[in-house]
Design a protein around this motif. Structure first.
Motif, PDB file in Angstrom:
ATOM      1  N   ASP A 329       0.851  -1.176   0.000  1.00 15.56           N
ATOM      2  CA  ASP A 329       0.000   0.000   0.000  1.00 15.56           C
ATOM      3  C   ASP A 329       0.887   1.226   0.000  1.00 15.56           C
ATOM      4  OD1 ASP A 329      -2.767  -0.721   0.000  1.00 15.56           O
ATOM      5  OD2 ASP A 329      -2.495  -1.573   2.003  1.00 15.56           O
ATOM      6  N   GLU A 330       0.542   2.206  -0.838  1.00 16.35           N
ATOM      7  CA  GLU A 330       1.319   3.443  -0.864  1.00 16.35           C
ATOM      8  C   GLU A 330       0.659   4.525  -0.019  1.00 16.35           C
ATOM      9  OE1 GLU A 330       2.169   4.559  -4.932  1.00 16.35           O
ATOM     10  OE2 GLU A 330       2.937   2.567  -5.422  1.00 16.35           O
ATOM     11  N   TYR A 331      -0.535   4.244   0.530  1.00 14.05           N
ATOM     12  CA  TYR A 331      -1.205   5.282   1.317  1.00 14.05           C
ATOM     13  C   TYR A 331      -0.722   5.266   2.764  1.00 14.05           C
ATOM     14  CZ  TYR A 331      -4.471   1.464   2.526  1.00 14.05           C
ATOM     15  OH  TYR A 331      -5.026   0.291   2.945  1.00 14.05           O
ATOM     16  N   PRO A 351       8.353  -3.964  -3.940  1.00 14.95           N
ATOM     17  CA  PRO A 351       9.112  -3.184  -4.924  1.00 14.95           C
ATOM     18  C   PRO A 351       8.753  -1.709  -4.984  1.00 14.95           C
ATOM     19  CG  PRO A 351       7.405  -4.491  -6.008  1.00 14.95           C
ATOM     20  CD  PRO A 351       7.407  -4.906  -4.563  1.00 14.95           C
ATOM     21  N   ASN A 352       7.576  -1.300  -4.437  1.00 13.84           N
ATOM     22  CA  ASN A 352       7.070   0.055  -4.683  1.00 13.84           C
ATOM     23  C   ASN A 352       7.105   0.977  -3.480  1.00 13.84           C
ATOM     24  OD1 ASN A 352       5.056  -1.572  -3.496  1.00 13.84           O
ATOM     25  ND2 ASN A 352       3.451  -0.188  -4.174  1.00 13.84           N
ATOM     26  N   ILE A 353       7.739   0.552  -2.373  1.00 15.38           N
ATOM     27  CA  ILE A 353       7.964   1.497  -1.274  1.00 15.38           C
ATOM     28  C   ILE A 353       9.398   1.302  -0.788  1.00 15.38           C
ATOM     29  CG2 ILE A 353       5.532   1.530  -0.544  1.00 15.38           C
ATOM     30  CD1 ILE A 353       6.318  -0.139   1.893  1.00 15.38           C
ATOM     31  N   VAL A 465       0.666   9.932  -7.408  1.00 15.07           N
ATOM     32  CA  VAL A 465      -0.530   9.070  -7.450  1.00 15.07           C
ATOM     33  C   VAL A 465      -0.240   7.753  -8.154  1.00 15.07           C
ATOM     34  CG1 VAL A 465      -2.232  10.931  -7.300  1.00 15.07           C
ATOM     35  CG2 VAL A 465      -1.418  10.174  -9.540  1.00 15.07           C
ATOM     36  N   CYS A 466      -1.041   6.770  -7.794  1.00 15.52           N
ATOM     37  CA  CYS A 466      -0.903   5.393  -8.286  1.00 15.52           C
ATOM     38  C   CYS A 466      -2.137   4.653  -7.782  1.00 15.52           C
ATOM     39  CB  CYS A 466       0.363   4.768  -7.685  1.00 15.52           C
ATOM     40  SG  CYS A 466       0.518   2.979  -7.965  1.00 15.52           S
ATOM     41  N   ILE A 467      -2.519   3.567  -8.425  1.00 13.30           N
ATOM     42  CA  ILE A 467      -3.664   2.786  -7.928  1.00 13.30           C
ATOM     43  C   ILE A 467      -3.397   2.297  -6.496  1.00 13.30           C
ATOM     44  CG2 ILE A 467      -4.868   0.566  -8.223  1.00 13.30           C
ATOM     45  CD1 ILE A 467      -4.760   1.115 -11.272  1.00 13.30           C
ATOM     46  N   MET A 468      -2.109   2.162  -6.116  1.00 12.50           N
ATOM     47  CA  MET A 468      -1.813   1.644  -4.778  1.00 12.50           C
ATOM     48  C   MET A 468      -1.942   2.716  -3.681  1.00 12.50           C
ATOM     49  SD  MET A 468      -1.656  -1.384  -5.677  1.00 12.50           S
ATOM     50  CE  MET A 468      -1.427  -2.174  -4.072  1.00 12.50           C
ATOM     51  N   ILE A 469      -2.158   3.986  -4.074  1.00  7.64           N
ATOM     52  CA  ILE A 469      -2.468   5.022  -3.064  1.00  7.64           C
ATOM     53  C   ILE A 469      -3.857   5.587  -3.335  1.00  7.64           C
ATOM     54  CG2 ILE A 469      -1.348   6.909  -4.380  1.00  7.64           C
ATOM     55  CD1 ILE A 469      -0.521   8.130  -1.702  1.00  7.64           C
ATOM     56  N   PHE A 476      -1.539   2.664 -12.650  1.00 11.47           N
ATOM     57  CA  PHE A 476      -0.442   2.369 -11.735  1.00 11.47           C
ATOM     58  C   PHE A 476       0.711   3.324 -12.007  1.00 11.47           C
ATOM     59  CE2 PHE A 476      -2.524  -1.850 -11.738  1.00 11.47           C
ATOM     60  CZ  PHE A 476      -2.581  -2.096 -10.375  1.00 11.47           C
ATOM     61  N   CYS A 477       1.534   3.595 -10.988  1.00 10.42           N
ATOM     62  CA  CYS A 477       2.747   4.377 -11.205  1.00 10.42           C
ATOM     63  C   CYS A 477       3.742   3.526 -12.004  1.00 10.42           C
ATOM     64  CB  CYS A 477       3.350   4.819  -9.870  1.00 10.42           C
ATOM     65  SG  CYS A 477       4.135   3.497  -8.919  1.00 10.42           S
ATOM     66  N   ALA A 478       4.785   4.175 -12.498  1.00  8.63           N
ATOM     67  CA  ALA A 478       5.743   3.486 -13.374  1.00  8.63           C
ATOM     68  C   ALA A 478       6.415   2.302 -12.669  1.00  8.63           C
ATOM     69  CB  ALA A 478       6.802   4.470 -13.858  1.00  8.63           C
ATOM     70  N   VAL A 479       6.688   2.440 -11.370  1.00 11.28           N
ATOM     71  CA  VAL A 479       7.368   1.367 -10.641  1.00 11.28           C
ATOM     72  C   VAL A 479       6.437   0.168 -10.460  1.00 11.28           C
ATOM     73  CG1 VAL A 479       8.402   0.760  -8.402  1.00 11.28           C
ATOM     74  CG2 VAL A 479       9.015   2.918  -9.533  1.00 11.28           C
ATOM     75  N   CYS A 480       5.173   0.428 -10.145  1.00 12.11           N
ATOM     76  CA  CYS A 480       4.210  -0.670 -10.007  1.00 12.11           C
ATOM     77  C   CYS A 480       3.974  -1.362 -11.357  1.00 12.11           C
ATOM     78  CB  CYS A 480       2.896  -0.155  -9.416  1.00 12.11           C
ATOM     79  SG  CYS A 480       3.037   0.273  -7.663  1.00 12.11           S
ATOM     80  N   ARG A 481       3.927  -0.572 -12.428  1.00  7.74           N
ATOM     81  CA  ARG A 481       3.740  -1.182 -13.760  1.00  7.74           C
ATOM     82  C   ARG A 481       4.881  -2.145 -14.073  1.00  7.74           C
ATOM     83  NH1 ARG A 481       2.286   4.118 -15.423  1.00  7.74           N
ATOM     84  NH2 ARG A 481       4.233   4.399 -16.567  1.00  7.74           N
TER      85      ARG A 481
HETATM   86 ZN   LIG Z   1       2.681   2.549  -7.413  1.00  7.59          ZN
END
Ligand SMILES: [Zn+2]
Length: 497
Positions: A329-331, A351-353, A465-469, A476-481
């Motif tokens: 979760d990014e939130y 991978p995304n935090i 922003v990203c679907i994970m936040i 999705f953000c570039a890293v999540c993609r």
């Molecule tokens: Zn993300």
């Protein structure tokens, strides 16, 4: 693009395999048959300790997952399953995973010593010879320690080799090819009454369409199969304990998991895998016929979402980001009952935090926007200070109004207080909007933005922003993609030797 990514990924896998399988004969077929074994486990414990045991072992007709990356290349999950060939003491398969217990053990009841028991089913390719089945758990520093091991002989007649088919309705909206070399998703029906079969089919179609409209799934559409299994429930929707509403359903999906408001999980993990095993699958998505808002997931096991809330499609993508992509979760600053979910000073494996322990070596440094600050200033503290001031002033104004009314002040006097409060609030809103505008150029940039993984400070995410936040644009953000694309490559890798 697809080719380049696959080539890089293979190089990474070879590097990993080189460490784990030094001197071992390469290739899936040297160790495994075409089939799979499913191990139904029970995990019991509190915050202080846990134990695992095997309930039953089932033979499944096909191993549909990766046949090339036999040693886990990702390092995700709070647990790792390892399979060793007994005769040669060689690690021949490993895979990170998570469990419901892993979340439970950080909650207050677990810290107070209440032991609970949870199910988990794990699979690995059926070995040709006896293997040592080992489960390792990560400690607070993310170091692995073995917690369970058992020798499994594939010739053992206690392995249950009954047919997978149970007479449920199977629907195949998208078949991309051989399950051995495609990503295979399965949707399971939960809380659909018998009359809801057509609705389930329509829900599966809608979710599939959304998935294939969203990167990186869109780019990989030709390598992803989608199947669905419908088993009707005696009653529709799911349990909602806080509303004292209980429905008799196949998987007993329930809201208020760990006493959280919108968190839904499934405790009948063994049955869920038994139902899913009627089709080849790499990842499970459970749909619940309800218009309530919410969902949940256990990484590398399943995700679950309701179908008819205005935000159900977003919940589906978000929860599948956890369960399939291994994303965090990014939130932050939300109602989450975890205590110390990400211990300070330890880099999270997701991978995304990042905890940004080494700013010169950012986890997603290959994707950082050129010249971006590390960490990236985006007006967070200014905005949060203004939002706190706004909240405090609104509260004070409400109290002033209440006092004035209590004292019997004239309506005009009360209105004057309200008008002044509204004018003050407008000014604060404008100041917040101005800060947002100042940093608007960062919206499409990859940086290191503070606030992620439930923590307002000390954990960072890759984009604003990203679907994970939460992202109204459903991207999705570039890293999540990139992380999801790597996972698709893992399951849809070319045929093994
Ligand atoms: Zn993300």
């Amino acid at each position: 693009m697809k080719m380049k990514r696959a080539a890089l990924f293979t190089a990474a896998l070879l590097a990993t395999a080189g460490l784990g399988l030094a001197g071992a004969p390469a290739g899936y077929n040297a160790w495994f048959t075409d089939k799979a074994l499913r191990i139904d486990l029970y995990q019991v414990g509190d915050a202080a300790g846990e134990s695992l045991t095997i309930d039953a072992i089932y033979g499944e007709p096909l191993w549909p997952e990766t046949r090339t990356a036999l040693v886990d290349p990702f390092g995700y999950g709070r647990y790792v399953l390892k399979v060793y060939d007994v005769a040669s003491n060689t690690l021949i398969y490993s895979r990170g995973f998570d469990t419901m217990y892993a979340e439970y053990k950080t909650t207050t009841p677990a810290l107070e010593g209440a032991k609970r028991v949870f199910q988990r089913s794990l699979r690995f390719p059926e070995p040709k010879r006896p293997v040592l089945f080992v489960v390792e758990a990560r400690d607070k520093k993310n170091l692995l320690h073995p917690i369970f091991s058992r020798t499994i002989d594939p010739a053992d007649y206690h392995i249950i080799r009954e047919p997978a088919a149970a007479g449920d309705w199977i629907y195949e909206p998208a078949v991309a090819g051989d399950p051995r070399t495609t990503l295979d998703l399965v949707f399971l029906a939960e809380g659909y009454a018998a009359a809801g079969k057509d609705k389930f089919k329509a829900d599966v179609d809608r979710m599939t369409r959304t998935l294939f409209e969203t990167e990186p799934y869109r780019n990989a559409k030709g390598r992803i199969s989608v199947r669905a299994v419908f088993r009707p429930s005696p009653e529709a929707s799911m349990d909602e304990p806080r509303q004292r509403a209980y429905r008799k359903t196949v998987l007993a999906a329930s809201f208020n998991a760990f006493d959280l408001d919108r968190y839904m999980l499934i405790e009948r993990d063994h049955l869920m895998h038994e139902i899913a095993a009627q089709v080849p699958y790499d990842a499970i998505i459970v749909l619940v016929d309800s218009a309530r808002y919410g969902g949940g997931s256990i990484a590398f096991d399943y995700c679950v979402t309701t179908t008819d809330h205005a935000r159900s499609l977003e919940v589906f993508l978000h929860e599948m980001g956890h369960s399939f992509g291994g994303l965090a979760d990014e939130y932050y600053a939300s109602e989450v009952s975890y205590n110390d979910f990400y211990p300070k000073g330890v880099e999270p494996f997701e991978p995304n935090i990042t905890a940004l322990l080494d700013p010169a070596n950012v986890k997603w440094k290959d994707l950082l926007s050129p010249g971006i600050g590390v960490p990236t200033e985006y007006g967070k503290s200014e905005q949060e200070a203004l939002m706190a001031e706004r909240q405090a002033r609104r509260k004070a104004a409400a109290e002033e109004v209440a006092q004035a009314k209590k004292k019997g002040s004239a309506a005009t006097a009360v209105k004057a207080i309200e008008d002044k409060a509204a004018a003050d609030d407008k000014i604060l809103q404008a100041r917040i909007a101005a800060i947002r505008l100042k940093y608007e150029g960062l919206m499409d940039k990859v940086g290191v933005f503070e606030g992620a993984g439930y923590a307002a400070k000390g954990l960072y995410r890759p984009q604003i922003v990203c679907i994970m936040i939460g992202n109204p644009k459903r991207e999705f953000c570039a890293v999540c993609r990139k992380a999801i694309a790597d996972m698709i490559d893992y399951f849809a890798a070319p045929a093994a030797r």
